[in-house]
Scaffold this motif. Structure first.
Motif, PDB file in Angstrom:
ATOM      1  N   GLY A  41      10.527  -7.027  42.766  1.00 58.43           N
ATOM      2  CA  GLY A  41      11.547  -7.754  41.961  1.00 58.43           C
ATOM      3  C   GLY A  41      11.770  -6.947  40.574  1.00 58.43           C
ATOM      4  N   CYS A  42      10.891  -7.067  39.854  1.00 59.00           N
ATOM      5  CA  CYS A  42      10.911  -6.742  38.256  1.00 59.00           C
ATOM      6  C   CYS A  42      10.762  -5.180  38.215  1.00 59.00           C
ATOM      7  N   GLU A  43       9.857  -4.735  39.257  1.00 59.95           N
ATOM      8  CA  GLU A  43       9.291  -3.141  39.184  1.00 59.95           C
ATOM      9  C   GLU A  43       8.568  -3.146  37.929  1.00 59.95           C
ATOM     10  N   VAL A  46       5.663  -7.792  36.172  1.00 59.99           N
ATOM     11  CA  VAL A  46       5.567  -9.139  35.519  1.00 59.99           C
ATOM     12  C   VAL A  46       5.816 -10.256  36.773  1.00 59.99           C
ATOM     13  N   CYS A  47       6.584  -9.832  37.957  1.00 61.00           N
ATOM     14  CA  CYS A  47       6.956 -11.094  38.685  1.00 61.00           C
ATOM     15  C   CYS A  47       5.849 -11.196  39.771  1.00 61.00           C
ATOM     16  N   GLY A  48       5.244 -10.248  40.163  1.00 59.48           N
ATOM     17  CA  GLY A  48       3.872 -10.457  41.137  1.00 59.48           C
ATOM     18  C   GLY A  48       4.589 -10.513  42.777  1.00 59.48           C
ATOM     19  N   ALA A  49       5.864 -10.268  42.739  1.00 58.28           N
ATOM     20  CA  ALA A  49       6.481 -10.192  44.211  1.00 58.28           C
ATOM     21  C   ALA A  49       5.932  -8.915  45.070  1.00 58.28           C
ATOM     22  N   CYS A  50       5.579  -8.025  44.387  1.00 60.33           N
ATOM     23  CA  CYS A  50       5.089  -6.649  45.071  1.00 60.33           C
ATOM     24  C   CYS A  50       3.734  -6.741  45.347  1.00 60.33           C
ATOM     25  N   THR A  51       2.901  -7.773  44.953  1.00 63.70           N
ATOM     26  CA  THR A  51       1.394  -7.828  45.242  1.00 63.70           C
ATOM     27  C   THR A  51       1.130  -7.405  46.703  1.00 63.70           C
ATOM     28  N   ALA A  61       2.159  -3.571  43.475  1.00 66.18           N
ATOM     29  CA  ALA A  61       2.560  -2.120  44.326  1.00 66.18           C
ATOM     30  C   ALA A  61       3.437  -1.346  43.229  1.00 66.18           C
ATOM     31  N   CYS A  62       4.145  -2.197  42.215  1.00 63.94           N
ATOM     32  CA  CYS A  62       4.871  -1.382  41.276  1.00 63.94           C
ATOM     33  C   CYS A  62       4.266  -0.639  40.170  1.00 63.94           C
ATOM     34  N   LEU A  63       2.959  -1.117  40.015  1.00 63.32           N
ATOM     35  CA  LEU A  63       2.140  -0.615  38.951  1.00 63.32           C
ATOM     36  C   LEU A  63       1.059   0.479  39.299  1.00 63.32           C
TER      37      LEU A  63
END
Ligand code: FES
Ligand code: FES
Lengths: 161, 286
Positions: A41-43, A46-51, A61-63
């Motif tokens: 989502g935010c990359e 911030v948003c948590g979508a990529c967990t 996963a974006c971090l």
């Protein structure tokens, strides 16, 4: 710019690839490994979508860089349901409680809850709800997600409090 | 939202990491948990030539008891601080502060050293290091030195660490048994940076405040030590404290600013309230 050979176990299968040093793990999993159930989502954390779950822990996963995942074991939402299609208890609970609408945030929420349900410390309604601060859902108003969490942590009848 | 190109290296020893930092001559950044650095790379606010990943250096991980205190490896994950049995006993205030850092998912990767070395002025752990009297051990190929947390923060995200220095440990001194640590944070949502926050440790012996350390976060360009309040409390009888008076002194040392989250005036007002209430509550326990 450096390149790195990595070997990662994803949903039980070993993947090997060469990645650029700057490649983000979320992009690697979606683009190279084809796991588009993982949503970016935010990359920027911030948003948590990529967990996803990396070595048993819920992480964004974006971090992480793809190169950092060398030697780890990763689970994405694609790896949760049983081979016959039976949903993971977390997926079933969200479905039963109408815990998703558009479903964009859902894979991340599912992975956080799945990680906490399998962690050594017992998952309580309180700890699961607290972990939801790490996710943004623009659709549900969170009430269906709360109901799913309550169902997941409800004690079976007869078990002492 | 993709990072600009860089070389990635993941050394497995402290010496190798220090050699890489020295060689890069200021063009390298250290990657610990990545929960702050990765967004900066993605947004291209940071564009290093080399990223030195220290996650594979085992010597930088874990919590150990040492003479007179506790040594924390900088790459210890924040969630591991929360569940650590040594820290539950020795530094309960640090554990409480860490519970307020980010979210469960960011604490699974985020590290103690990363947060302390980055020096976000509204973050919990830099203020905890200042209040509890921590010292930061920094190593480079030039040698090892220790920096008091108090002297580490120069401005927002600016620290006394040189570009070739790596944080190799954070030392927290022991506080006397029965020390009470207060932690208060006001934020709009759990996991947000603080609008106003404070952490204070109070050791009472023989009815008097023998030792005290208080630091604010979100109240200025760095974590801010409440020196005037500390001086006013030190040696005083713990009974009958003038909580409001001390709170006013504590706020006098801060330098909050206006931003789109809150005004400086709001921060001062709320800071004074939460401090005086916390002190009044704690004095019952002294
Ligand atoms: S895409 Fe990773 S947190 Fe938003
Ligand atoms: S279901 Fe649409 S964002 Fe959560």
């Amino acid at each position: 710019m450096s390149e790195h050979h990595i070997a990662v176990t994803i949903n039980g299968r070993l993947h090997q690839a060469t990645v650029e040093g700057r490649q983000v793990l979320g992009d690697f999993l979606r683009v190279t490994a084809g796991l588009t159930g993982l949503h970016l989502g935010c990359e920027h954390g911030v948003c948590g979508a990529c967990t996803i779950i990396v070595d048993g822990k819920a992480v964004r996963a974006c971090l992480m860089l793809a190169a950092q995942a060398d030697g780890t074991s990763i689970t994405t939402v694609e790896g949760l349901a049983a081979p016959d299609g039976t949903l993971h208890p977390v997926q079933q609970a969200l479905r039963d409680a109408h815990g998703l609408q558009c479903g964009f945030c859902t894979p991340g929420i599912v992975m956080t809850l799945a990680a906490l349900m399998q962690a050594p410390a017992p998952a309580t309604e309180e700890t699961l709800l607290a972990a939801m601060s790490g996710h943004i859902c623009r659709c549900t108003g969170y009430q269906g997600i709360r109901r799913a969490i309550r169902a997941l942590t409800a004690r079976p009848p007869g078990e002492p409090a | 939202m993709k990072p600009a190109p860089f070389d990635y290296v993941a050394p497995t020893t402290i010496d190798a990491a220090c050699a890489l930092l020295a060689e890069a001559g200021g063009g390298a950044l250290v990657l610990a948990g990545g929960q702050t650095l990765m967004p900066l790379l993605a947004l291209r606010m940071s564009q290093p030539f080399i990223v030195v990943d220290i996650n594979r250096i085992d010597a930088l991980k874990g919590v150990t008891r040492v003479e007179g205190g506790t040594r924390i490896g900088p790459v210890t994950r924040q969630n591991d601080i929360i569940t650590d049995t040594i820290l539950a006993e020795a530094l309960p205030g640090l554990v409480t502060a860490t519970q307020h850092v980010g979210h469960h998912q960011t604490r699974d990767r985020g590290t103690v050293g990363g947060s302390i070395a980055f020096g976000e002025p509204a973050a919990e752990l830099p203020a905890a290091a200042v209040a509890l009297g921590a010292t930061i051990e920094a190593r480079s190929i030039r040698g090892t030195r220790r920096i008091a947390a108090d002297a580490l923060y120069l401005g927002p995200y600016a620290t006394a660490l040189e570009p070739d220095e790596l944080v190799t440990a954070i030392h927290f001194p022991d506080w006397p048994a029965g020390t009470i640590t207060l932690f208060r944070e006001v934020a709009r949502r759990p996991g947000d940076f603080a609008l106003v926050g404070l952490i204070g440790a109070f050791a009472v012996t023989g009815g008097r405040i023998a030792r005290v350390g208080i630091a604010w976060f979100g109240m200025g360009p760095t974590p801010i030590r409440a020196r005037q309040a500390e001086a006013a409390l030190r040696g005083q009888p713990a009974a009958g404290l003038d909580a409001r008076g001390v709170a006013a002194l504590a706020v006098a040392d801060t330098a909050p600013f206006d931003d789109h989250h809150a005004t400086a005036e709001y921060r001062r007002t709320v800071g004074e309230r939460i401090f005086s209430r916390a002190l009044a509550e704690a004095s019952v326990l002294f």
